[in-house]
Design a protein around this motif. Structure first.
Motif, PDB file in Angstrom:
ATOM      1  N   SER A 108      49.036  55.487  31.902  1.00 29.56           N
ATOM      2  CA  SER A 108      48.684  54.447  30.923  1.00 29.56           C
ATOM      3  C   SER A 108      48.722  53.048  31.543  1.00 29.56           C
ATOM      4  CB  SER A 108      49.549  54.540  29.664  1.00 29.56           C
ATOM      5  OG  SER A 108      50.890  54.652  29.995  1.00 29.56           O
ATOM      6  N   ARG A 109      49.506  52.875  32.604  1.00 33.75           N
ATOM      7  CA  ARG A 109      49.466  51.586  33.305  1.00 33.75           C
ATOM      8  C   ARG A 109      48.202  51.454  34.164  1.00 33.75           C
ATOM      9  NH1 ARG A 109      54.690  53.060  34.494  1.00 33.75           N
ATOM     10  NH2 ARG A 109      54.322  53.356  36.714  1.00 33.75           N
ATOM     11  N   SER A 110      47.678  52.596  34.593  1.00 32.74           N
ATOM     12  CA  SER A 110      46.506  52.592  35.479  1.00 32.74           C
ATOM     13  C   SER A 110      45.240  52.174  34.732  1.00 32.74           C
ATOM     14  CB  SER A 110      46.305  54.007  36.031  1.00 32.74           C
ATOM     15  OG  SER A 110      45.017  54.151  36.586  1.00 32.74           O
ATOM     16  N   HIS A 111      44.368  51.453  35.427  1.00 29.81           N
ATOM     17  CA  HIS A 111      43.076  51.117  34.823  1.00 29.81           C
ATOM     18  C   HIS A 111      42.137  52.310  34.878  1.00 29.81           C
ATOM     19  CE1 HIS A 111      44.395  46.988  36.377  1.00 29.81           C
ATOM     20  NE2 HIS A 111      44.539  46.976  35.074  1.00 29.81           N
ATOM     21  N   SER A 112      42.196  53.059  35.971  1.00 32.90           N
ATOM     22  CA  SER A 112      41.261  54.177  36.120  1.00 32.90           C
ATOM     23  C   SER A 112      41.869  55.455  35.568  1.00 32.90           C
ATOM     24  CB  SER A 112      40.890  54.341  37.595  1.00 32.90           C
ATOM     25  OG  SER A 112      42.059  54.491  38.348  1.00 32.90           O
ATOM     26  N   ILE A 135      36.809  47.950  40.714  1.00 32.09           N
ATOM     27  CA  ILE A 135      36.062  46.770  41.170  1.00 32.09           C
ATOM     28  C   ILE A 135      36.141  45.668  40.118  1.00 32.09           C
ATOM     29  CG2 ILE A 135      33.697  45.898  41.561  1.00 32.09           C
ATOM     30  CD1 ILE A 135      33.182  48.614  43.061  1.00 32.09           C
ATOM     31  N   ASP A 136      35.851  46.023  38.870  1.00 32.62           N
ATOM     32  CA  ASP A 136      35.885  44.986  37.827  1.00 32.62           C
ATOM     33  C   ASP A 136      37.292  44.473  37.580  1.00 32.62           C
ATOM     34  OD1 ASP A 136      33.256  44.509  37.375  1.00 32.62           O
ATOM     35  OD2 ASP A 136      33.079  45.786  35.603  1.00 32.62           O
ATOM     36  N   SER A 137      38.296  45.355  37.637  1.00 31.00           N
ATOM     37  CA  SER A 137      39.649  44.871  37.351  1.00 31.00           C
ATOM     38  C   SER A 137      40.153  43.991  38.494  1.00 31.00           C
ATOM     39  CB  SER A 137      40.608  46.008  36.999  1.00 31.00           C
ATOM     40  OG  SER A 137      40.841  46.814  38.106  1.00 31.00           O
ATOM     41  N   TYR A 138      39.844  44.337  39.745  1.00 30.82           N
ATOM     42  CA  TYR A 138      40.245  43.453  40.854  1.00 30.82           C
ATOM     43  C   TYR A 138      39.529  42.107  40.756  1.00 30.82           C
ATOM     44  CZ  TYR A 138      43.161  46.859  43.207  1.00 30.82           C
ATOM     45  OH  TYR A 138      44.171  47.736  43.505  1.00 30.82           O
ATOM     46  N   ARG A 139      38.256  42.154  40.387  1.00 30.11           N
ATOM     47  CA  ARG A 139      37.522  40.886  40.289  1.00 30.11           C
ATOM     48  C   ARG A 139      38.164  39.971  39.231  1.00 30.11           C
ATOM     49  NH1 ARG A 139      32.287  42.762  39.645  1.00 30.11           N
ATOM     50  NH2 ARG A 139      31.927  42.900  41.872  1.00 30.11           N
ATOM     51  N   GLU A 140      38.563  40.569  38.107  1.00 26.86           N
ATOM     52  CA  GLU A 140      39.212  39.773  37.057  1.00 26.86           C
ATOM     53  C   GLU A 140      40.546  39.198  37.526  1.00 26.86           C
ATOM     54  OE1 GLU A 140      39.480  41.739  33.266  1.00 26.86           O
ATOM     55  OE2 GLU A 140      37.298  41.979  33.133  1.00 26.86           O
ATOM     56  N   LEU A 156      43.983  40.841  47.355  1.00 20.82           N
ATOM     57  CA  LEU A 156      43.139  41.482  46.341  1.00 20.82           C
ATOM     58  C   LEU A 156      41.666  41.457  46.755  1.00 20.82           C
ATOM     59  CD1 LEU A 156      44.826  40.081  43.088  1.00 20.82           C
ATOM     60  CD2 LEU A 156      45.073  42.382  44.038  1.00 20.82           C
ATOM     61  N   GLU A 157      41.261  40.380  47.408  1.00 23.02           N
ATOM     62  CA  GLU A 157      39.867  40.293  47.872  1.00 23.02           C
ATOM     63  C   GLU A 157      39.575  41.363  48.924  1.00 23.02           C
ATOM     64  OE1 GLU A 157      38.973  35.535  47.069  1.00 23.02           O
ATOM     65  OE2 GLU A 157      39.686  36.186  49.034  1.00 23.02           O
ATOM     66  N   GLU A 164      34.467  48.354  46.880  1.00 25.42           N
ATOM     67  CA  GLU A 164      33.006  48.272  46.856  1.00 25.42           C
ATOM     68  C   GLU A 164      32.388  49.212  47.899  1.00 25.42           C
ATOM     69  OE1 GLU A 164      32.403  43.759  45.042  1.00 25.42           O
ATOM     70  OE2 GLU A 164      32.521  44.006  47.204  1.00 25.42           O
ATOM     71  N   GLU A 165      33.034  49.290  49.063  1.00 26.18           N
ATOM     72  CA  GLU A 165      32.560  50.249  50.086  1.00 26.18           C
ATOM     73  C   GLU A 165      32.693  51.678  49.577  1.00 26.18           C
ATOM     74  OE1 GLU A 165      34.315  49.987  54.031  1.00 26.18           O
ATOM     75  OE2 GLU A 165      34.171  47.805  53.921  1.00 26.18           O
ATOM     76  N   HIS A 166      33.829  51.968  48.910  1.00 28.17           N
ATOM     77  CA  HIS A 166      34.022  53.320  48.370  1.00 28.17           C
ATOM     78  C   HIS A 166      32.909  53.666  47.385  1.00 28.17           C
ATOM     79  CE1 HIS A 166      38.678  53.307  49.183  1.00 28.17           C
ATOM     80  NE2 HIS A 166      37.961  53.478  50.273  1.00 28.17           N
ATOM     81  N   ALA A 167      32.605  52.715  46.500  1.00 28.65           N
ATOM     82  CA  ALA A 167      31.563  52.965  45.496  1.00 28.65           C
ATOM     83  C   ALA A 167      30.220  53.230  46.182  1.00 28.65           C
ATOM     84  CB  ALA A 167      31.462  51.780  44.534  1.00 28.65           C
TER      85      ALA A 167
END
Ligand SMILES: [Fe+2]
Ligand SMILES: [Fe+2]
Length: 178
Positions: A108-112, A135-140, A156-157, A164-167
């Motif tokens: 529940s703490r995890s975003h994914s 990707i979106d959560s790191y960007r935020e 974080l960057e 992004e490479e993984h995706a």
């Protein structure tokens, strides 16, 4: 020559550095909200651990004609997510916090999400979705931190660039197999 006024004078800097030395790297000039940054980092840590577990599951369960190369890719991603988890844990400690590695509530703490997937294509799709969430959560998080904690932001960057490479790896695999 006029002195640059925006810099604190050296006497004040020296005096401030002697106060609260037990806080180590966290100095009076630390501008971010530490409690918030620690919470964000612990949520990111949970995300990375869930990703490690999902990629490991996929690595061992990969089967079919293309299984070998895809399984190797899953393992590589699992190891890289583990490295992210370690980097994040280290930064949490540096900021005076403690990494929350308790399995209780991890998901529940995890975003994914942790989705096992029925077959190789399903697994790749689920991993791709998880990467896109990351990707979106790191960007935020990066946007939130802004210039208030440049060390955390840089970390974080770096992680974001790898997600992004993984995706990209996963979408390439899908195109090859689909
Ligand atoms: Fe990661
Ligand atoms: Fe990733």
């Amino acid at each position: 020559m006029a002195k640059k006024k925006f810099l604190t004078d050296v006497r004040t800097l020296r005096k401030r550095a002697r106060q609260h030395i037990e806080q180590g790297a966290v100095t009076q000039g630390y501008r971010a909200k530490r409690a918030t940054v620690l919470k964000l980092l612990n949520d990111a840590l949970a995300t990375e651990i869930v990703c490690v577990l999902r990629y490991k599951r996929h690595h061992f369960m990969a089967s079919g004609i293309h299984a070998q190369s895809v399984a190797a890719e899953f393992l590589q991603h699992a190891n890289e997510e583990q490295a992210h988890a370690d980097e994040i844990s280290q930064r949490i400690v540096q900021l005076g916090g403690a990494p929350n590695l308790s399995p209780e509530g991890m998901l529940s703490r995890s975003h994914s999400e942790y989705v096992e997937g029925e077959n190789l294509i399903d697994m790749i799709k689920e991993d791709l979705v998880a990467e896109r969430v990351a990707i979106d959560s790191y960007r935020e998080m990066i946007d939130y931190i802004g210039g208030d904690d440049s060390t955390t932001r840089r970390m974080l960057e770096g992680i974001l660039a790898m997600e992004e490479e993984h995706a990209e790896d996963l979408v390439t695999l899908l195109a090859e197999l689909g």
